[in-house]
Write an enzyme that holds these catalytic residues in place. Sequence first.
Site, PDB file in Angstrom:
ATOM      1  N   HIS A  76       0.327   0.423 -18.950  1.00 44.40           N
ATOM      2  CA  HIS A  76      -0.829   0.783 -19.767  1.00 44.40           C
ATOM      3  C   HIS A  76      -1.463   2.071 -19.243  1.00 44.40           C
ATOM      4  CE1 HIS A  76      -5.299   0.287 -20.684  1.00 44.40           C
ATOM      5  NE2 HIS A  76      -4.741   0.453 -21.869  1.00 44.40           N
ATOM      6  N   SER A  77      -1.671   3.024 -20.143  1.00 41.92           N
ATOM      7  CA  SER A  77      -2.412   4.242 -19.825  1.00 41.92           C
ATOM      8  C   SER A  77      -1.768   4.978 -18.645  1.00 41.92           C
ATOM      9  CB  SER A  77      -3.871   3.868 -19.549  1.00 41.92           C
ATOM     10  OG  SER A  77      -4.702   4.993 -19.571  1.00 41.92           O
ATOM     11  N   TYR A  78      -2.525   5.211 -17.542  1.00 42.71           N
ATOM     12  CA  TYR A  78      -1.965   5.899 -16.371  1.00 42.71           C
ATOM     13  C   TYR A  78      -0.660   5.280 -15.895  1.00 42.71           C
ATOM     14  CZ  TYR A  78      -1.183   5.958 -11.324  1.00 42.71           C
ATOM     15  OH  TYR A  78      -0.587   5.981 -10.082  1.00 42.71           O
ATOM     16  N   ALA A  79      -0.496   3.966 -16.078  1.00 47.07           N
ATOM     17  CA  ALA A  79       0.696   3.283 -15.550  1.00 47.07           C
ATOM     18  C   ALA A  79       1.976   3.742 -16.220  1.00 47.07           C
ATOM     19  CB  ALA A  79       0.554   1.774 -15.668  1.00 47.07           C
TER      20      ALA A  79
END
Length: 239
Positions: A76-79
């Site tokens: 999710h997002s940055y991941a």
Amino acid sequence: MATYVLVHGAWHGGWCWQRLAPLLRTAGHDVYTPTLTGLGERAHLLTPAVDLDTHAQDVAGLLEYEDLREVILVGHSYASMVITAVAERAAEHLSHLVYLDAFVPRDGECGLDFFSPEAQSRMLERARIEGEGWYLPAHLGERPFGITDETDIAWVRSKCTAHPLKTLQQPVRYANPAAAALPRTYILCTATPIFTRFAESARQEGRFAGWRYRELDAVHDAMVTAPLALADLLTEVTR
């Protein structure tokens, strides 16, 4: 039955999947929700040395020590940066990569590259003034991550922690053909303007060629606000 490893974004921790993980488990799947070094309940481990390699090793170590195979790895997002780096290290453990409302890095790109020069300058200045030069405090704004429910806002505010700046400055590198061959899915949360703009540009650039592409009518933290709809989409990946 499938095995999911759900990797949270910046300022978050494994806690953010509390509403989603039980739904997947009820459907018969195994679910792991690691917290990356320096965040969530591991905030006491935050140091200037924590970088993208640290976070990639967190997840790669989980895959190895839990003897996980055929994993659906969700970032999710940055991941998105993290799961991309994990695939380079541990492609043999994986069956599918899912980018959830996230940027998709090219070889040599880092997290900061997806922001305008002005936004980068603001982030670096914020880290310099409020984060000792090496971390970003969890400044969440009036409606953090698009969440509007006041109870949800209070819960997320109580859990978010500072994020290590170095993780956003270290680039991803591509060198593993097995990683490049992994199936991938992109899920866009359509109520998040920054990622809606990125997804449109990415489609035009052909970044999603050969990928599955799905849209979800939800804000950025869909695991908080729309866990059932998100569980349905992730279950579709297993089919």
